[in-house]
Write an enzyme that holds these catalytic residues in place. Structure first.
Site, mmCIF file in Angstrom:
data_model
loop_
_atom_site.group_PDB
_atom_site.id
_atom_site.type_symbol
_atom_site.label_atom_id
_atom_site.label_comp_id
_atom_site.label_asym_id
_atom_site.label_seq_id
_atom_site.Cartn_x
_atom_site.Cartn_y
_atom_site.Cartn_z
ATOM 1 N N LEU E 22 -50.038 35.340 -36.236
ATOM 2 C CA LEU E 22 -49.559 36.271 -37.255
ATOM 3 C C LEU E 22 -48.485 35.629 -38.124
ATOM 4 O O LEU E 22 -48.387 35.919 -39.319
ATOM 5 C CB LEU E 22 -49.031 37.551 -36.596
ATOM 6 C CG LEU E 22 -50.058 38.323 -35.755
ATOM 7 C CD1 LEU E 22 -49.528 39.690 -35.376
ATOM 8 C CD2 LEU E 22 -51.404 38.452 -36.454
ATOM 9 N N LEU E 60 -36.107 30.007 -29.276
ATOM 10 C CA LEU E 60 -35.485 31.336 -29.308
ATOM 11 C C LEU E 60 -34.399 31.486 -28.250
ATOM 12 O O LEU E 60 -33.515 32.337 -28.377
ATOM 13 C CB LEU E 60 -36.538 32.432 -29.096
ATOM 14 C CG LEU E 60 -37.419 32.772 -30.298
ATOM 15 C CD1 LEU E 60 -38.530 33.719 -29.878
ATOM 16 C CD2 LEU E 60 -36.588 33.396 -31.412
ATOM 17 N N GLY E 81 -41.890 34.616 -29.574
ATOM 18 C CA GLY E 81 -41.954 34.964 -28.152
ATOM 19 C C GLY E 81 -43.377 35.003 -27.649
ATOM 20 O O GLY E 81 -44.323 34.735 -28.370
ATOM 21 N N ASN E 119 -48.355 48.059 -29.074
ATOM 22 C CA ASN E 119 -48.891 49.240 -28.406
ATOM 23 C C ASN E 119 -48.696 49.128 -26.893
ATOM 24 O O ASN E 119 -48.713 50.136 -26.197
ATOM 25 C CB ASN E 119 -50.366 49.423 -28.756
ATOM 26 C CG ASN E 119 -51.251 48.398 -28.080
ATOM 27 O OD1 ASN E 119 -51.665 48.592 -26.931
ATOM 28 N ND2 ASN E 119 -51.558 47.280 -28.745
ATOM 29 N N HIS E 120 -48.474 47.903 -26.394
ATOM 30 C CA HIS E 120 -48.297 47.750 -24.955
ATOM 31 C C HIS E 120 -46.934 48.250 -24.483
ATOM 32 O O HIS E 120 -46.695 48.352 -23.285
ATOM 33 C CB HIS E 120 -48.551 46.300 -24.548
ATOM 34 C CG HIS E 120 -49.954 45.889 -24.838
ATOM 35 N ND1 HIS E 120 -51.037 46.417 -24.176
ATOM 36 C CD2 HIS E 120 -50.471 45.046 -25.764
ATOM 37 C CE1 HIS E 120 -52.162 45.904 -24.664
ATOM 38 N NE2 HIS E 120 -51.849 45.073 -25.635
ATOM 39 N N TYR E 143 -45.072 42.029 -20.448
ATOM 40 C CA TYR E 143 -45.029 41.830 -21.890
ATOM 41 C C TYR E 143 -44.643 43.142 -22.588
ATOM 42 O O TYR E 143 -43.714 43.173 -23.402
ATOM 43 C CB TYR E 143 -46.402 41.332 -22.366
ATOM 44 C CG TYR E 143 -46.589 41.412 -23.846
ATOM 45 C CD1 TYR E 143 -45.860 40.609 -24.701
ATOM 46 C CD2 TYR E 143 -47.498 42.313 -24.406
ATOM 47 C CE1 TYR E 143 -46.027 40.691 -26.079
ATOM 48 C CE2 TYR E 143 -47.670 42.401 -25.775
ATOM 49 C CZ TYR E 143 -46.925 41.595 -26.603
ATOM 50 O OH TYR E 143 -47.090 41.677 -27.955
ATOM 51 N N ARG E 181 -62.563 49.422 -28.474
ATOM 52 C CA ARG E 181 -61.175 49.892 -28.555
ATOM 53 C C ARG E 181 -60.544 49.545 -29.896
ATOM 54 O O ARG E 181 -59.768 50.311 -30.450
ATOM 55 C CB ARG E 181 -60.368 49.286 -27.404
ATOM 56 C CG ARG E 181 -58.895 49.661 -27.410
ATOM 57 C CD ARG E 181 -58.193 49.198 -26.150
ATOM 58 N NE ARG E 181 -56.745 49.325 -26.264
ATOM 59 C CZ ARG E 181 -55.957 48.377 -26.754
ATOM 60 N NH1 ARG E 181 -56.450 47.229 -27.166
ATOM 61 N NH2 ARG E 181 -54.637 48.577 -26.833
#
Lengths: 279, 279, 279, 279, 279, 279
Positions: E22, E60, E81, E119-120, E143, E181
């Site tokens: 991303l 990080l 991450g 969403n997790h 996560y 899904r």
């Protein structure tokens, strides 16, 4: 004991774990013998320094510091590290990594290692067994395992690099015996001092280059440990736990695991074998 | 080999080091036998997963992750960690701490440990010696020392917690032997697979609860290693390095240290003993 | 160059950072001169090893490993560590701790250190200044600071332990110069090789025991750097960037900070001084 | 001293190492001057907090914590870290990494750094030398090296980011001088307080943006240190060790290394240079 | 999209995780919009840098480096991450400590945080539930727990320090949906880009100072997620997974846990609840 | 209270943080109730051990040690870790990693977790709000954030693994209330003991498998906290802070942030929000 050329090592002696119980006993006794001592520990030395002794704070896990401390030394008395049972992660740093640093130092200096091993390196032998110095290692916990590891590392350094080692399997080194088991395993401070003196001064450790010593005084109840290298280094214990027998003889644990194995109480910590098999 | 109830373990089998050379061989072979495998390594598994296999990235130094991976497993095939000589600091994490995690897992699960030990745990025995499974450990480097440590930890977990162990002292496990020493030490992939199968399926490891296996094929030049636990687990090697002898027999190192000791080349790394003494 | 007794160091030479760009150049060139090289890096050596060279994987942060690698060496060519600007935390391990290990090794072995310092140790001097070897250090970033630290550590080891050091302040060592600044700072691979050869073979480093060398070829545009120890070690650069001048002369950055200071681009990274003061 | 606008910094002042000997002296004295202090140390502050002071436990190695503590401060008095000679590995965390965090904080806040450097950053200059503030750094141990590193980091932050620094090379700051060397190097607590006050309040550090201060009281035996930046910040020491001379004059070490070099006892620790060369 | 003043943030934008999937999408798209980007990742950026973008390697977990990278930025797009389920110990460094560094940076700069949550973080809500932005957090693994932790840290920084946050609960952001899904959860790259653009440019995040956004395109099968802050930032997704429905509608897992919970496959990893209770 | 079968848990109870203030209170009280306690802390237990209690030194960050300590336990009372506000880096080890180890232990043992959460997990709710047990988490610092993280981890372990949790949001548990806020938040030691007893002995935690308990005594000024799970576990506080009201009622902070939020003093530490927005 007054100092004579025969009782003083030609080179300085490095003592790790100097601020611990046995370290302090040895510092005082060996210092009084006129030895040149280099002392180290990760906590300050709590007593007055004997003449000829130098102390430096250092962590056994700091390899370069340990290597430098040993420079010029002819003998390393490795008493540093954890000295009772603890979780693995607590033991690995000082007793595995720290030991490696001590052996690297011995190799670099072609120094002799006098390694404070322990009966807990063979603690899972039964009390009814009679062990010679070539018995199998049988550690009774993470602490004992670190000592067994140390003896094997000593073997490696002997075989590969010619480093001499005295593997001193200390029984119970306290001011006095305090329970029935110690009637067998007790090592008096004076016998320890004589032992370290002999281990350091012995001109040779024999053809193999290493000896195992059972670290107990002259206790008539010590029937578990037999042949070792004491003649090679000229050590004979002079004290005995026998006189404590009347007071301590019945002072047993009542725990069948403890009473069965040489390692005593350490063998019973977290013991979970449900069907003990013959060894 | 077609799958039959007798050849499939009742519980899943955890294989550490699955992405390594032997791990991949075993994954393929045991997977083809219909075994339920749990695979782990710190690098991804490079091959297609056999049916019934699951792979999870994990670091052997991450104890809780290893303990969880082993849940429900009946056997741990511990092939993870460093597999050749490296500096101490490189070895200690995966091979000492990682091994501890594997044994903790075995204890928790009451699982059997099949530990990929090595001839380097006894490499400083001379080639002219004949060793039985109760010979003294004689590691030939930091790698070998980690394997010797593993065998002793296995002893501790057996004596204290009843954990069963197969200590597999692998000789040279490669597709083919490639030098004269391997005419003695070679273990074929098929013999390894059979060995692991037997080690996993054997109903018992005998009264002591652990066995040592000399991990070599049926090589007529293997005269160093004799008695071991193969009958207890029902393993008999079927391959042999003998047919490679004409091509390899003269392929020796010319280095007297290498040729003297069973550990071969590893014994000579950094070797500095100037006056070799008798062992 | 054919090997002669005068061009081969009496003792092995340790080269850290062997797998890096300059390490590979030196390995090839010095190996071809017949030198006995001990190579190390934390990644494998990517080229064929010259005869007489040994390579061992090791991390500069692993002190005992570095100390052992150096045993018996007479010179340490310390080219390992981070070689460009990075965040402090990335630099401290290899370049501060790693450097300490290299110097400890030099002290132990009474070896000479040839330290790959950098113009970035003095990068905040202006280009219009003319620097001698006793100029103030003026690092232009965390990388340069680690090199300045290294020179000072070299001073400490010289003053306290008598360790000799060649502080080689490398300009820009690449196959060819690629911008206008390199018309001044370029050091050819051949000149680097000659420099290292001289630094290693020089019988003495003069009364002080250390020299600084400005690491640039015979570039007529190099007007910033003047007096150094080249005569002490007998080095004279033979190559020159001058022939690249027509192609590169206008290839400047357009950034006034970069063009003002000797350190060039490194000085401008994160530059935030709003009112530049005179130095 | 009663508080007046001229003697109180406009912004809060961060004092690291507040729980150390000098930190406590300064906290008390500066607090009494009405300063707004932010105190930090990795151990609790042992004294009553002056009005206007806040204390927070923090480790110098915890960068984000240090950066946050400094928010809004106009001056950082960096007295934290190890303050005597120790093995390298003990020094690197607090004195190298910790110092970096302090300088990052100064850069972020555009604060002035008052850095407790030490005579041990130049300790390997001989006592017969007379040093000005532009003398070469010559650390006398790992501790001194960390201080020299700090001065160079200060130079980097000045040149790249415009951070102002007072490099305070403290001699011997104790309640009273206790040996002959301190007749030269002693800095009284009152002179230290005045110095810190001046260093904090000085409107400018001159055109260069940094000054070096020789941190000794007005001792007539102090002949080693000459030119520095005291006029820039308006400091003049008012105390003197001279009155202790009769009692201490003969109290020298008898060690020629100690007596030769400005760093005194620190220079002799582990000193091993066998043929001292001229500097 | 051509650049106009309204579509370009006034201050630079920091993007962590720039080298991830991303991150690369956003770098390309936002760079093309003329944004001034500061990119960072712990691995090099694999694509050509857009004009106006700078990349710096950083970890990080290196707080001071992250804090410095953010200087002057008005928005932090925190995409760095671990981005899938891993053992706790693998997640804690980059996703807990790393996140803290990102929020500290946002606080220091008074920058807005656009946090790539997931969403997790709410994966253990059942698919039959309809969630608004104030639903309880219900992470479905380590996560997801790190993402829930991040949202709570965002709440802390909002409440204590006034830091604005967009909590972007990304569904499934891939080039195309690939199972049933994702007909509900798919977020197209173009919708992501628009979302980030709106999140960055929105003049205000409303009276509360933070908004939650359900990160899914305009999918008619997305019936789980309802009220959120999209109107506050002016985002409306324009793509839809609907056209993929014919191809994917039956592509379900067959696993009742996966099909029951919103988090899908992640909820079933290591799932061991034997008697599912009502939530 | 005399021991009866109904008041003694069937399995041993693990108490972490045993050497802390509340740990010591609970050890004494639960030990007196005849419970079989396994105690652990990273510092030795300072009091006499009650009959039936065992203590072992262990670090919460040592996962395998914590997992082993919990073996066979039916309940984990997790009181270990940092208990006041500290920098993030100080909190993460014991309170994030340590908590994970405690939950892993609970999962392995199918034990119930009684987690010492805190009002600081919801401290940024205003005092005028009335909170039920399903209120949003609103931590007021890194400490509170670690407690909120713990509650969410408890949710994960409940949803994925069926682990039961009592989330005990302790108000102010001290011998006596000492300021006005504690008139609301005080939890007496006796009420804590009863609460822990109920939390441990309750046959069920209801259909959801977890309950939140507001940990305050029966204080009439406690108007912030309302619905919770106390009826599920059968707890009713019996003490009250009311009798302290005359002495403490005016003892407020004068700080509007402190007085506004439920978290009290913790909310004001480093508070920097300049324009408080409505929540």
């Amino acid at each position: 004991m007054s100092a004579s050329p025969d009782t003083i090592p030609q080179k300085p002696v490095l003592l790790t774990g100097a601020s611990g119980a046995l370290g302090r006993v040895l510092t005082k006794a060996l210092g009084a013998q006129g030895w040149t001592l280099r002392l180290t520990d990760r906590v300050p030395f709590p007593d007055p320094l004997p003449e000829g002794a130098r102390f430096q704070l250092a962590d056994l896990e700091d390899g370069p510091a340990i290597l430098r401390l040993a420079e010029g030394c002819g003998t390393i008395l490795h008493f540093g590290g954890i000295s009772v049972e603890h979780p693995f992660e607590t033991v690995i740093g000082p007793n595995i990594r720290g030991l490696y640093h001590a052996y690297e130092a011995a190799r670099r200096e072609r120094a002799r290692m006098v390694f404070a091993s322990s009966n807990h390196a063979i603690g899972f032998h039964e009390r009814k067994e009679v062990l010679d110095d070539d018995c199998a290692l049988a550690p009774d916990g993470y602490y004992g395992l670190s000592k067994a590891y140390g003896e094997m590392m000593g073997g490696l350094y002997r075989d590969k690099h010619g480093v001499e080692s005295v593997f001193l399997r200390i029984g119970s080194c306290f001011p006095e015996p305090i329970d029935a088991r110690m009637l067998a395993t007790w090592l008096s401070y004076a016998d320890l001092t004589r032992l370290i003196t002999c281990a350091t001064l012995a001109p040779s450790l024999g053809p193999k280059g290493s000896v195992v010593i059972w670290g107990a005084s002259n206790n008539s109840r010590m029937t578990w440990w037999r042949r070792d290298g004491r003649d090679v280094i000229g050590w004979a214990p002079q004290d005995s736990a026998d006189s404590y027998a009347p007071a301590l003889e019945g002072k047993t644990s009542g725990n069948p695991v403890i009473e069965r194995y040489q390692g005593g109480g350490f063998t019973a910590l977290d013991y979970s074998r449900t069907e003990p098999t013959a060894r």
